[in-house]
Structure formats: C-alpha cells, structure tokens
Design a protein around this motif. Structure first.
Motif, PDB file in Angstrom:
ATOM      1  N   PHE A  66      -3.629  -8.605  39.729  1.00 18.62           N
ATOM      2  CA  PHE A  66      -4.888  -7.970  40.128  1.00 18.62           C
ATOM      3  C   PHE A  66      -5.023  -6.574  39.524  1.00 18.62           C
ATOM      4  O   PHE A  66      -6.122  -6.158  39.138  1.00 18.62           O
ATOM      5  CB  PHE A  66      -5.026  -7.931  41.646  1.00 18.62           C
ATOM      6  N   LEU A  67      -3.924  -5.832  39.446  1.00 15.25           N
ATOM      7  CA  LEU A  67      -3.975  -4.525  38.782  1.00 15.25           C
ATOM      8  C   LEU A  67      -4.369  -4.693  37.316  1.00 15.25           C
ATOM      9  O   LEU A  67      -5.198  -3.945  36.796  1.00 15.25           O
ATOM     10  CB  LEU A  67      -2.623  -3.818  38.901  1.00 15.25           C
ATOM     11  N   ARG A  68      -3.767  -5.687  36.650  1.00 17.03           N
ATOM     12  CA  ARG A  68      -4.108  -5.947  35.244  1.00 17.03           C
ATOM     13  C   ARG A  68      -5.575  -6.342  35.112  1.00 17.03           C
ATOM     14  O   ARG A  68      -6.269  -5.869  34.213  1.00 17.03           O
ATOM     15  CB  ARG A  68      -3.203  -7.035  34.662  1.00 17.03           C
ATOM     16  N   LEU A  69      -6.042  -7.207  36.010  1.00 15.05           N
ATOM     17  CA  LEU A  69      -7.432  -7.658  35.969  1.00 15.05           C
ATOM     18  C   LEU A  69      -8.395  -6.484  36.109  1.00 15.05           C
ATOM     19  O   LEU A  69      -9.319  -6.313  35.308  1.00 15.05           O
ATOM     20  CB  LEU A  69      -7.686  -8.678  37.085  1.00 15.05           C
ATOM     21  N   LEU A  88      -5.048 -15.696  37.591  1.00 15.59           N
ATOM     22  CA  LEU A  88      -5.263 -15.554  39.034  1.00 15.59           C
ATOM     23  C   LEU A  88      -6.006 -16.759  39.619  1.00 15.59           C
ATOM     24  O   LEU A  88      -5.708 -17.183  40.742  1.00 15.59           O
ATOM     25  CB  LEU A  88      -5.977 -14.242  39.337  1.00 15.59           C
ATOM     26  N   LEU A  89      -6.950 -17.328  38.871  1.00 16.86           N
ATOM     27  CA  LEU A  89      -7.617 -18.545  39.344  1.00 16.86           C
ATOM     28  C   LEU A  89      -6.609 -19.685  39.485  1.00 16.86           C
ATOM     29  O   LEU A  89      -6.659 -20.448  40.453  1.00 16.86           O
ATOM     30  CB  LEU A  89      -8.759 -18.943  38.396  1.00 16.86           C
ATOM     31  N   TYR A  93      -6.696 -18.112  43.732  1.00 12.79           N
ATOM     32  CA  TYR A  93      -7.694 -17.122  44.157  1.00 12.79           C
ATOM     33  C   TYR A  93      -9.069 -17.579  43.697  1.00 12.79           C
ATOM     34  O   TYR A  93      -9.200 -18.335  42.734  1.00 12.79           O
ATOM     35  CB  TYR A  93      -7.358 -15.730  43.598  1.00 12.79           C
ATOM     36  N   THR A  94     -10.097 -17.119  44.379  1.00 16.51           N
ATOM     37  CA  THR A  94     -11.462 -17.519  44.032  1.00 16.51           C
ATOM     38  C   THR A  94     -12.088 -16.517  43.068  1.00 16.51           C
ATOM     39  O   THR A  94     -11.652 -15.356  42.991  1.00 16.51           O
ATOM     40  CB  THR A  94     -12.351 -17.598  45.287  1.00 16.51           C
ATOM     41  N   GLN A  95     -13.122 -16.962  42.391  1.00 20.66           N
ATOM     42  CA  GLN A  95     -13.854 -16.064  41.495  1.00 20.66           C
ATOM     43  C   GLN A  95     -14.453 -14.904  42.280  1.00 20.66           C
ATOM     44  O   GLN A  95     -14.509 -13.786  41.792  1.00 20.66           O
ATOM     45  CB  GLN A  95     -14.943 -16.819  40.723  1.00 20.66           C
ATOM     46  N   GLU A  96     -14.874 -15.180  43.517  1.00 18.02           N
ATOM     47  CA  GLU A  96     -15.442 -14.121  44.363  1.00 18.02           C
ATOM     48  C   GLU A  96     -14.395 -13.035  44.649  1.00 18.02           C
ATOM     49  O   GLU A  96     -14.706 -11.841  44.626  1.00 18.02           O
ATOM     50  CB  GLU A  96     -15.986 -14.708  45.673  1.00 18.02           C
ATOM     51  N   GLN A  97     -13.153 -13.453  44.920  1.00 25.93           N
ATOM     52  CA  GLN A  97     -12.082 -12.473  45.147  1.00 25.93           C
ATOM     53  C   GLN A  97     -11.827 -11.661  43.879  1.00 25.93           C
ATOM     54  O   GLN A  97     -11.652 -10.444  43.949  1.00 25.93           O
ATOM     55  CB  GLN A  97     -10.801 -13.177  45.586  1.00 25.93           C
TER      56      GLN A  97
END
Length: 173
Positions: A66-69, A88-89, A93-97
């Motif tokens: 998530f930090l990288r994203l 991450l998907l 995890y969802t696209q919304e997250q």
C-alpha cells in the motif's frame, strides 16, 4: 520502456534470477528487468530487500504494498502503479480500498497502529524536516520498535529513490 541496453555479460546469471522472479510474480516486472540490465548484483540485492520486507515479523507485509501504491500514484511512477495495483488485488483487496489509499495513505485497511505507521513512513520521506521525537515516541507507545519504524521509512524511501532513478531512465520518446 527504459533507456538501457541488455546486459549480455551477465546473461546466464540473469536467466537464473529471472526464473526465480517469474516463479514469485508470474512475470518479470519491468523495473526488475531494468535493474538486471544495469547489474545482476544490484537486482539480487533489490530482491533480497523485497523478501526481507515481505517477511517482516511485526508489520503486515501488505502495508508495504500500500505504501508503494500510494507513492507510485502520488509521484507518477507508472511502472509501479499497475504492478502494485495488480499485486494488491491478487491479495484480495478491492479496487475501492486501493482507490481510497491512493488518495490518502491513512485509509490503509488495517488497524490504527498500521495506519499511523504508514502515515509516518510517508511523511518522513516527503516532509523529513517535520518529523519530531514526539512523533517517534507516539509510534513507540503504540508498540512499534525503533527497527519497525525505520523499516517502514526505509522501504518508502527506497521506493522514492528507485522511482526517481527509473523515471530518469524512462524512454520519453
């Protein structure tokens, strides 16, 4: 995509490294291909760091994704945006997250401790002059060790540095 010539002098060594990378990721990420074309040893060190981070004993390894994203979208690192989105998907995890975290690192879908650590790691790299001892003490009071905090900041800093380097080598034509 990158302005680099194939590393033919280390072709056999790279073939072995890329076989391991493909086994882990299912593909050869373009940034890893770039690093291998610069030098196999640099790529091996990069991979070792990724593995060490993924095995962190106290930090949820997905926090690093998530930090990288977030940083990839914040800084416009196109080569990291899709890779980390797909990663991450694939982790459920969802696209919304993902969209929420792209807009605000504090939206990481973890507990308050991980949210605070993510916020601090990003702030330490983007605004290092604003970090105070009380910021660190607050993280320590949440149960993070000095090493935990450093690992999160270091990983974020590595992405920032590598993103800048890769951007410089991106073919703009």
């Amino acid at each position: 995509m990158f302005m680099v010539t194939p590393n033919t002098t280390q072709a056999e060594r790279l073939k072995k490294i890329f076989r391991r990378v493909r086994a882990i990721y299912g593909t050869i990420p373009t940034q890893m291909e770039f690093l291998g074309n610069i030098d196999a040893e640099y790529l091996e060190a990069f991979i070792a760091n990724v593995i060490r981070t993924a095995r962190h004993p106290h930090i949820n390894p997905d926090l690093f994704g998530f930090l990288r994203l977030h940083l990839a979208f914040r800084e416009g690192y196109a080569f990291c945006q899709q890779f980390n989105t797909d990663f991450l998907l694939s982790r459920g995890y969802t696209q919304e997250q993902l969209d929420a975290v792209i807009n605000d690192i504090a939206a990481v879908p973890f507990d308050a401790r991980h949210q605070a650590l993510a916020h601090h790691a990003l702030r330490a790299i983007i605004e290092p002059g604003t970090v105070t001892q009380s910021d660190l003490d607050a993280l320590y009071a949440m149960g993070w060790s000095q090493k935990d905090v450093f690992d999160a900041v270091s990983h974020t800093g590595d992405l920032f540095k590598n993103g800048r380097i890769l951007t410089a080598y991106t073919d703009k034509g």
